[in-house]
Design a protein around this motif. Structure first.
Motif, mmCIF file in Angstrom:
data_model
loop_
_atom_site.group_PDB
_atom_site.id
_atom_site.type_symbol
_atom_site.label_atom_id
_atom_site.label_comp_id
_atom_site.label_asym_id
_atom_site.label_seq_id
_atom_site.Cartn_x
_atom_site.Cartn_y
_atom_site.Cartn_z
ATOM 1 N N SER A 70 6.873 81.923 22.032
ATOM 2 C CA SER A 70 7.577 83.066 22.625
ATOM 3 C C SER A 70 8.885 82.648 23.295
ATOM 4 C CB SER A 70 6.672 83.776 23.630
ATOM 5 O OG SER A 70 6.320 82.895 24.678
ATOM 6 N N THR A 71 9.025 81.359 23.632
ATOM 7 C CA THR A 71 10.248 80.899 24.303
ATOM 8 C C THR A 71 11.030 79.843 23.527
ATOM 9 O OG1 THR A 71 8.984 79.243 25.541
ATOM 10 C CG2 THR A 71 9.340 81.384 26.608
ATOM 11 N N VAL A 72 10.432 79.281 22.476
ATOM 12 C CA VAL A 72 11.084 78.221 21.696
ATOM 13 C C VAL A 72 11.205 78.651 20.241
ATOM 14 C CG1 VAL A 72 10.933 75.827 20.917
ATOM 15 C CG2 VAL A 72 10.177 76.416 23.219
ATOM 16 N N LYS A 73 12.415 78.560 19.714
ATOM 17 C CA LYS A 73 12.649 78.899 18.308
ATOM 18 C C LYS A 73 12.610 77.614 17.493
ATOM 19 C CE LYS A 73 15.962 81.126 15.252
ATOM 20 N NZ LYS A 73 17.221 81.867 15.171
ATOM 21 N N HIS A 74 11.807 77.590 16.442
ATOM 22 C CA HIS A 74 11.713 76.427 15.556
ATOM 23 C C HIS A 74 12.559 76.677 14.315
ATOM 24 C CE1 HIS A 74 9.544 74.091 12.289
ATOM 25 N NE2 HIS A 74 10.066 73.182 13.074
ATOM 26 N N ILE A 75 13.372 75.689 13.950
ATOM 27 C CA ILE A 75 14.215 75.781 12.764
ATOM 28 C C ILE A 75 14.007 74.514 11.934
ATOM 29 C CG2 ILE A 75 16.586 75.869 11.903
ATOM 30 C CD1 ILE A 75 17.344 77.327 14.443
ATOM 31 N N LYS A 76 13.922 74.677 10.633
ATOM 32 C CA LYS A 76 13.814 73.529 9.738
ATOM 33 C C LYS A 76 15.154 72.801 9.711
ATOM 34 C CE LYS A 76 10.526 76.009 6.976
ATOM 35 N NZ LYS A 76 10.385 76.836 5.795
ATOM 36 N N LEU A 77 15.110 71.467 9.692
ATOM 37 C CA LEU A 77 16.326 70.663 9.728
ATOM 38 C C LEU A 77 17.293 71.028 8.610
ATOM 39 C CD1 LEU A 77 17.985 68.363 10.922
ATOM 40 C CD2 LEU A 77 16.664 66.780 9.521
ATOM 41 N N LYS A 78 16.789 71.211 7.400
ATOM 42 C CA LYS A 78 17.685 71.528 6.280
ATOM 43 C C LYS A 78 18.412 72.843 6.512
ATOM 44 C CE LYS A 78 13.991 73.538 3.576
ATOM 45 N NZ LYS A 78 13.156 73.471 2.404
ATOM 46 N N ASP A 79 17.738 73.827 7.113
ATOM 47 C CA ASP A 79 18.384 75.110 7.414
ATOM 48 C C ASP A 79 19.430 74.951 8.514
ATOM 49 O OD1 ASP A 79 16.741 76.308 5.517
ATOM 50 O OD2 ASP A 79 15.244 76.913 7.001
ATOM 51 N N PHE A 80 19.102 74.152 9.528
ATOM 52 C CA PHE A 80 20.033 73.899 10.618
ATOM 53 C C PHE A 80 21.324 73.269 10.113
ATOM 54 C CE2 PHE A 80 21.660 70.837 13.806
ATOM 55 C CZ PHE A 80 22.012 71.726 14.810
ATOM 56 N N LEU A 81 21.197 72.309 9.201
ATOM 57 C CA LEU A 81 22.374 71.614 8.673
ATOM 58 C C LEU A 81 23.269 72.542 7.863
ATOM 59 C CD1 LEU A 81 20.713 68.258 7.646
ATOM 60 C CD2 LEU A 81 22.180 68.676 9.637
ATOM 61 N N LEU A 82 22.693 73.567 7.255
ATOM 62 C CA LEU A 82 23.470 74.508 6.443
ATOM 63 C C LEU A 82 24.058 75.670 7.248
ATOM 64 C CD1 LEU A 82 21.141 74.627 3.314
ATOM 65 C CD2 LEU A 82 23.325 73.419 3.537
ATOM 66 N N MET A 83 23.563 75.877 8.475
ATOM 67 C CA MET A 83 24.015 76.994 9.313
ATOM 68 C C MET A 83 25.385 76.707 9.901
ATOM 69 S SD MET A 83 20.765 77.762 11.686
ATOM 70 C CE MET A 83 19.560 78.949 11.231
ATOM 71 N N ASN B 206 15.319 80.083 31.371
ATOM 72 C CA ASN B 206 15.398 80.951 30.191
ATOM 73 C C ASN B 206 16.809 81.435 29.867
ATOM 74 O OD1 ASN B 206 12.717 80.733 29.503
ATOM 75 N ND2 ASN B 206 12.099 82.406 30.840
ATOM 76 N N SER B 207 17.796 81.005 30.640
ATOM 77 C CA SER B 207 19.166 81.388 30.314
ATOM 78 C C SER B 207 19.722 80.528 29.170
ATOM 79 C CB SER B 207 20.073 81.257 31.541
ATOM 80 O OG SER B 207 20.222 79.897 31.908
ATOM 81 N N ARG B 208 19.039 79.429 28.858
ATOM 82 C CA ARG B 208 19.459 78.554 27.758
ATOM 83 C C ARG B 208 18.541 78.769 26.565
ATOM 84 N NH1 ARG B 208 20.494 72.581 29.745
ATOM 85 N NH2 ARG B 208 21.329 72.509 27.636
ATOM 86 N N ALA B 209 19.109 78.776 25.378
ATOM 87 C CA ALA B 209 18.302 78.891 24.162
ATOM 88 C C ALA B 209 17.496 77.615 23.986
ATOM 89 C CB ALA B 209 19.202 79.102 22.952
ATOM 90 N N LYS B 210 16.241 77.770 23.626
ATOM 91 C CA LYS B 210 15.356 76.631 23.400
ATOM 92 C C LYS B 210 15.063 76.576 21.909
ATOM 93 C CE LYS B 210 13.451 77.369 27.960
ATOM 94 N NZ LYS B 210 12.276 77.685 28.757
ATOM 95 N N VAL B 211 15.653 75.586 21.239
ATOM 96 C CA VAL B 211 15.550 75.480 19.789
ATOM 97 C C VAL B 211 15.010 74.101 19.437
ATOM 98 C CG1 VAL B 211 16.795 75.585 17.608
ATOM 99 C CG2 VAL B 211 17.507 77.040 19.505
ATOM 100 N N LEU B 212 13.931 74.068 18.672
ATOM 101 C CA LEU B 212 13.328 72.826 18.192
ATOM 102 C C LEU B 212 13.614 72.719 16.700
ATOM 103 C CD1 LEU B 212 11.425 70.386 18.652
ATOM 104 C CD2 LEU B 212 9.545 71.914 18.062
ATOM 105 N N ILE B 213 14.167 71.604 16.286
ATOM 106 C CA ILE B 213 14.551 71.410 14.883
ATOM 107 C C ILE B 213 13.728 70.249 14.331
ATOM 108 C CG2 ILE B 213 16.445 70.874 13.328
ATOM 109 C CD1 ILE B 213 18.264 71.899 15.735
ATOM 110 N N THR B 214 12.983 70.504 13.239
ATOM 111 C CA THR B 214 12.147 69.459 12.638
ATOM 112 C C THR B 214 12.172 69.568 11.114
ATOM 113 O OG1 THR B 214 10.054 70.668 12.421
ATOM 114 C CG2 THR B 214 10.521 69.702 14.584
#
Length: 66
Positions: A50-63, A33-41
């Motif tokens: 509770s442990t994995v953050k989901h981000i939309k690909l289009k949002d990830f590309l703009l961040m 849990n010391s590493r961020a767990k991010v799933l991009i789809t």
């Protein structure tokens, strides 16, 4: 896998199918849990847990950074 801002991210096209979701989420089980767990789809549904953050690909590309 993608690298942005020196950080690694797991990218999957879609996890809408149960079997695909389970496979992609399983990739996080070996990480502590010391590493961020991010799933991009491309999925519109939020697959965050509770442990994995989901981000939309289009949002990830703009961040700039997470």
């Amino acid at each position: 896998m993608a690298i942005k801002g020196g950080k690694e991210y797991l990218i999957a096209y879609s996890v809408a199918e149960n079997k695909t979701y389970e496979r992609e989420i399983a990739a996080f089980t070996s990480l502590d849990n010391s590493r961020a767990k991010v799933l991009i789809t491309n999925d519109e549904i939020d697959f965050s847990t509770s442990t994995v953050k989901h981000i939309k690909l289009k949002d990830f590309l703009l961040m700039d950074e997470l």
